[in-house]
Design a protein around this motif. Structure first.
Motif, PDB file in Angstrom:
ATOM      1  N   ARG A  67       2.005  -5.628   5.988  1.00 19.98           N
ATOM      2  CA  ARG A  67       0.943  -5.293   5.032  1.00 19.98           C
ATOM      3  C   ARG A  67       1.458  -5.524   3.625  1.00 19.98           C
ATOM      4  O   ARG A  67       2.536  -5.053   3.264  1.00 19.98           O
ATOM      5  N   ARG A  68       0.703  -6.267   2.851  1.00 21.00           N
ATOM      6  CA  ARG A  68       1.107  -6.602   1.489  1.00 21.00           C
ATOM      7  C   ARG A  68       0.745  -5.448   0.568  1.00 21.00           C
ATOM      8  O   ARG A  68      -0.359  -5.348   0.055  1.00 21.00           O
ATOM      9  N   ALA A  69       1.693  -4.550   0.376  1.00 21.06           N
ATOM     10  CA  ALA A  69       1.436  -3.366  -0.435  1.00 21.06           C
ATOM     11  C   ALA A  69       2.744  -2.812  -0.965  1.00 21.06           C
ATOM     12  O   ALA A  69       3.802  -2.965  -0.346  1.00 21.06           O
ATOM     13  N   THR A  70       2.682  -2.151  -2.103  1.00 16.16           N
ATOM     14  CA  THR A  70       3.829  -1.503  -2.728  1.00 16.16           C
ATOM     15  C   THR A  70       3.679   0.002  -2.618  1.00 16.16           C
ATOM     16  O   THR A  70       2.628   0.553  -2.974  1.00 16.16           O
ATOM     17  N   VAL A  71       4.703   0.677  -2.109  1.00 13.53           N
ATOM     18  CA  VAL A  71       4.657   2.138  -1.991  1.00 13.53           C
ATOM     19  C   VAL A  71       4.862   2.766  -3.362  1.00 13.53           C
ATOM     20  O   VAL A  71       5.828   2.448  -4.069  1.00 13.53           O
ATOM     21  N   LEU A  72       3.961   3.664  -3.718  1.00 14.79           N
ATOM     22  CA  LEU A  72       4.050   4.361  -4.987  1.00 14.79           C
ATOM     23  C   LEU A  72       4.592   5.772  -4.828  1.00 14.79           C
ATOM     24  O   LEU A  72       5.316   6.277  -5.686  1.00 14.79           O
ATOM     25  N   ASP A  73       4.259   6.426  -3.723  1.00 16.10           N
ATOM     26  CA  ASP A  73       4.653   7.827  -3.550  1.00 16.10           C
ATOM     27  C   ASP A  73       4.442   8.234  -2.099  1.00 16.10           C
ATOM     28  O   ASP A  73       3.782   7.531  -1.319  1.00 16.10           O
ATOM     29  N   GLN A  74       5.005   9.380  -1.742  1.00 19.22           N
ATOM     30  CA  GLN A  74       4.812   9.972  -0.425  1.00 19.22           C
ATOM     31  C   GLN A  74       4.378  11.415  -0.597  1.00 19.22           C
ATOM     32  O   GLN A  74       4.986  12.177  -1.354  1.00 19.22           O
ATOM     33  N   LEU A  75       3.338  11.776   0.104  1.00 25.44           N
ATOM     34  CA  LEU A  75       2.843  13.161   0.095  1.00 25.44           C
ATOM     35  C   LEU A  75       2.687  13.587   1.549  1.00 25.44           C
ATOM     36  O   LEU A  75       1.675  13.315   2.198  1.00 25.44           O
TER      37      LEU A  75
ATOM     38  N   TRP B  21       6.264   9.011  10.491  1.00 26.07           N
ATOM     39  CA  TRP B  21       7.590   8.847   9.919  1.00 26.07           C
ATOM     40  C   TRP B  21       7.581   7.690   8.924  1.00 26.07           C
ATOM     41  O   TRP B  21       6.789   6.761   9.057  1.00 26.07           O
ATOM     42  N   THR B  22       8.474   7.787   7.950  1.00 25.98           N
ATOM     43  CA  THR B  22       8.611   6.723   6.956  1.00 25.98           C
ATOM     44  C   THR B  22      10.080   6.350   6.809  1.00 25.98           C
ATOM     45  O   THR B  22      10.947   7.219   6.751  1.00 25.98           O
ATOM     46  N   VAL B  23      10.356   5.047   6.774  1.00 23.82           N
ATOM     47  CA  VAL B  23      11.682   4.542   6.453  1.00 23.82           C
ATOM     48  C   VAL B  23      11.647   4.023   5.018  1.00 23.82           C
ATOM     49  O   VAL B  23      10.843   3.149   4.685  1.00 23.82           O
ATOM     50  N   ASP B  24      12.496   4.602   4.168  1.00 24.01           N
ATOM     51  CA  ASP B  24      12.600   4.144   2.784  1.00 24.01           C
ATOM     52  C   ASP B  24      13.605   3.006   2.729  1.00 24.01           C
ATOM     53  O   ASP B  24      14.811   3.215   2.823  1.00 24.01           O
ATOM     54  N   ALA B  25      13.096   1.796   2.596  1.00 25.62           N
ATOM     55  CA  ALA B  25      13.941   0.610   2.445  1.00 25.62           C
ATOM     56  C   ALA B  25      13.568  -0.094   1.139  1.00 25.62           C
ATOM     57  O   ALA B  25      13.485  -1.323   1.076  1.00 25.62           O
ATOM     58  N   THR B  26      13.329   0.705   0.111  1.00 22.04           N
ATOM     59  CA  THR B  26      12.885   0.187  -1.187  1.00 22.04           C
ATOM     60  C   THR B  26      14.044  -0.174  -2.097  1.00 22.04           C
ATOM     61  O   THR B  26      13.857  -0.373  -3.292  1.00 22.04           O
ATOM     62  N   GLY B  27      15.247  -0.280  -1.545  1.00 26.41           N
ATOM     63  CA  GLY B  27      16.389  -0.697  -2.342  1.00 26.41           C
ATOM     64  C   GLY B  27      16.814   0.370  -3.331  1.00 26.41           C
ATOM     65  O   GLY B  27      16.613   1.570  -3.121  1.00 26.41           O
ATOM     66  N   ARG B  28      17.402  -0.072  -4.423  1.00 24.49           N
ATOM     67  CA  ARG B  28      17.911   0.868  -5.421  1.00 24.49           C
ATOM     68  C   ARG B  28      16.808   1.714  -6.058  1.00 24.49           C
ATOM     69  O   ARG B  28      17.101   2.758  -6.649  1.00 24.49           O
ATOM     70  N   ARG B  29      15.562   1.280  -5.951  1.00 23.57           N
ATOM     71  CA  ARG B  29      14.468   2.105  -6.493  1.00 23.57           C
ATOM     72  C   ARG B  29      14.332   3.397  -5.725  1.00 23.57           C
ATOM     73  O   ARG B  29      13.927   4.414  -6.287  1.00 23.57           O
TER      74      ARG B  29
ATOM     75  N   VAL C  41      12.230   4.846  -3.680  1.00 23.17           N
ATOM     76  CA  VAL C  41      10.973   5.483  -4.070  1.00 23.17           C
ATOM     77  C   VAL C  41      10.741   6.808  -3.350  1.00 23.17           C
ATOM     78  O   VAL C  41      10.296   7.791  -3.949  1.00 23.17           O
ATOM     79  N   ILE C  42      11.055   6.847  -2.069  1.00 26.39           N
ATOM     80  CA  ILE C  42      10.794   8.050  -1.272  1.00 26.39           C
ATOM     81  C   ILE C  42      11.995   8.987  -1.266  1.00 26.39           C
ATOM     82  O   ILE C  42      11.872  10.188  -1.487  1.00 26.39           O
ATOM     83  N   GLY C  43      13.171   8.433  -1.022  1.00 26.73           N
ATOM     84  CA  GLY C  43      14.363   9.258  -0.912  1.00 26.73           C
ATOM     85  C   GLY C  43      14.666  10.070  -2.151  1.00 26.73           C
ATOM     86  O   GLY C  43      15.142  11.210  -2.056  1.00 26.73           O
ATOM     87  N   ARG C  44      14.376   9.537  -3.319  1.00 27.79           N
ATOM     88  CA  ARG C  44      14.715  10.259  -4.540  1.00 27.79           C
ATOM     89  C   ARG C  44      13.850  11.500  -4.714  1.00 27.79           C
ATOM     90  O   ARG C  44      14.183  12.381  -5.514  1.00 27.79           O
ATOM     91  N   ARG C  45      12.750  11.609  -3.972  1.00 24.38           N
ATOM     92  CA  ARG C  45      11.944  12.836  -4.008  1.00 24.38           C
ATOM     93  C   ARG C  45      12.602  13.958  -3.210  1.00 24.38           C
ATOM     94  O   ARG C  45      12.315  15.141  -3.439  1.00 24.38           O
ATOM     95  N   HIS C  46      13.456  13.583  -2.265  1.00 23.46           N
ATOM     96  CA  HIS C  46      14.014  14.564  -1.343  1.00 23.46           C
ATOM     97  C   HIS C  46      15.487  14.892  -1.605  1.00 23.46           C
ATOM     98  O   HIS C  46      15.980  15.915  -1.134  1.00 23.46           O
ATOM     99  N   GLY C  47      16.203  14.020  -2.293  1.00 25.52           N
ATOM    100  CA  GLY C  47      17.623  14.239  -2.510  1.00 25.52           C
ATOM    101  C   GLY C  47      18.041  13.762  -3.879  1.00 25.52           C
ATOM    102  O   GLY C  47      17.221  13.456  -4.733  1.00 25.52           O
ATOM    103  N   HIS C  48      19.350  13.737  -4.106  1.00 22.42           N
ATOM    104  CA  HIS C  48      19.864  13.222  -5.364  1.00 22.42           C
ATOM    105  C   HIS C  48      20.801  12.058  -5.063  1.00 22.42           C
ATOM    106  O   HIS C  48      21.339  11.937  -3.962  1.00 22.42           O
ATOM    107  N   ARG C  49      20.990  11.212  -6.053  1.00 27.04           N
ATOM    108  CA  ARG C  49      21.825  10.036  -5.865  1.00 27.04           C
ATOM    109  C   ARG C  49      23.073  10.136  -6.736  1.00 27.04           C
ATOM    110  O   ARG C  49      22.982  10.411  -7.936  1.00 27.04           O
TER     111      ARG C  49
END
Length: 391
Positions: free
Chosen positions: A134-142, A163-171, A173-181
């Motif tokens: 699907r040609r789409a960009t993930v903006l957020d997860q709720l 379930w969601t796999v965050d494979a958005t690279g260094r961005r 997008v999803i993981g940074r909502r749940h943890g810290h880098r």
């Protein structure tokens, strides 16, 4: 396998990002019989028009061979004809050039990837396994909803998935909502591709690089590397932002920087400085997401672990973490009661990779002692701690 029961319109899993980690995760889950959405944000080429047809991240080491075989992808990958890499030349710790060959590697030679073709190959394999592209960009997860922007129409919509796999690279997008880098340092890269002037130049270059090796050369305030790629000759400079000469942002300044090297500059004999477009810049520092998984989500690839390019392990790690993330999610979907154990195993797997990387990284940088007063090398010799917070 009995088809899983799901509410109408809901996917079992969505993969945000269709690079190597995301495509392999989708492939693994689709083969396990789950409905998987592979969300492609279209970021497959360089953002600069002058660099069109190229994507940095071009080294795949020999150790990728058994993984590609296990994924059933090796034959198709080999048929694509990516140029061989038979090792590395490096001027590191001294001006003398030393070679490290893949001749005795149990897995044979590595490859200089045409990243655009390689990524497309993995996406096609995921789709052939049953994933829905699907040609789409993930903006957020709720919760179980993903907020995405559809490519082409720019419409913002919601997708529902378990379930969601965050494979958005260094961005991330999803993981940074749940943890810290944790940021390792502030390494950046400036890179460009010098195009072959005409076929005779390309043939001469192939004779000079008959062993098809990447060349790495340390410098007072960073390090350079160069390698042949199908688009021409890639040259990259790695340094810290506060140490970067502003002139490196222009083709002329970048060429002057290359001219101050020894071995890298000699690899550019026969290339026209005017053939290089404006250099691109990108972050290159190490990053680790913690935690990298939780109920309903896992991170893979650079979203979970990003490495200094000196390791030459970025693409291999993306493939490994993507495959393991897909297996983890598939196991959680099959038996929700095992979710905590599966996520703990995945976290331990990532930490093992990160610990090995940190050891090798510290050892490699400690080998260069020629510029004791250089801030770049001093920062790395003294074992700078990972910087806390969001990167």
């Amino acid at each position: 396998m009995t088809a899983p029961v799901r509410p109408p319109g809901q996917a079992d899993a969505a993969v945000a990002g269709s690079g190597p980690a995301g495509a392999v995760a989708a492939l693994v889950m689709a083969r396990a019989g789950y409905r998987v959405l592979l969300l492609d944000d279209g970021g497959h080429s360089s953002p600069r028009a002058g660099q069109a047809g190229f994507k940095i991240g071009e080294s795949l080491p020999p150790a990728a061979r058994p993984l590609l075989r296990d994924l059933g992808l090796l034959d198709g990958f080999l048929a694509a004809g990516h140029p061989r890499s038979t090792g590395i030349y490096s001027a590191w710790g001294s001006e003398e050039l030393h070679g490290r060959s893949h001749l005795f590697d149990p897995y044979g030679h590595g490859w200089h990837l045409d990243r655009l073709r390689f990524d497309a190959f993995l996406r096609d394999a995921a789709v052939a396994a049953g994933a829905e592209l699907r040609r789409a960009t993930v903006l957020d997860q709720l919760g179980r909803r993903l907020i995405v922007r559809e490519r082409g129409t720019a419409t913002v919509t919601e997708l529902h998935c378990r379930w969601t796999v965050d494979a958005t690279g260094r961005r991330c997008v999803i993981g940074r909502r749940h943890g810290h880098r944790r940021r390792q340092d502030r390494l950046v890269t400036a890179y460009t591709v010098f195009r072959d002037r005409h076929p005779a130049d390309q043939h001469r270059e192939h004779r000079e690089d008959v062993e098809a090796r990447t060349l790495v050369e340390a410098a007072p305030h960073g390090w350079w590397y160069t390698t042949r790629i199908p688009a021409g000759r890639l040259v990259a400079y790695l340094t810290d932002p506060d140490l970067a000469d502003p002139s490196l942002r222009t083709p002329q300044g970048f060429w002057r920087g290359v001219a101050r090297t020894g071995h890298v500059y000699r690899r550019l004999e026969g290339y026209d400085p005017a053939s290089a477009p404006v250099p691109c810049w990108a972050p290159a520092h190490g990053l680790q997401l913690s935690p990298a998984a939780g109920p309903g989500w896992v991170a893979a690839g650079d979203a979970a672990l990003a490495f200094d390019p000196l390791s030459s392990q970025g693409i291999l790690t993306a493939l490994h973490t993507g495959a393991r993330a897909g297996q983890t999610v598939a196991a959680c979907l099959a038996d929700a009661g095992r979710t905590a154990d599966e996520l703990a195993d995945y976290t331990e797997f990532l930490e093992g990779i990160a610990a090995a990387y940190r050891r090798h990284h510290a050892y490699a940088y400690d080998q260069e002692q020629r510029w004791p007063s250089s801030p770049f090398w001093r920062r790395r010799r003294t074992g700078v701690k990972a910087l806390p917070g969001i990167a």
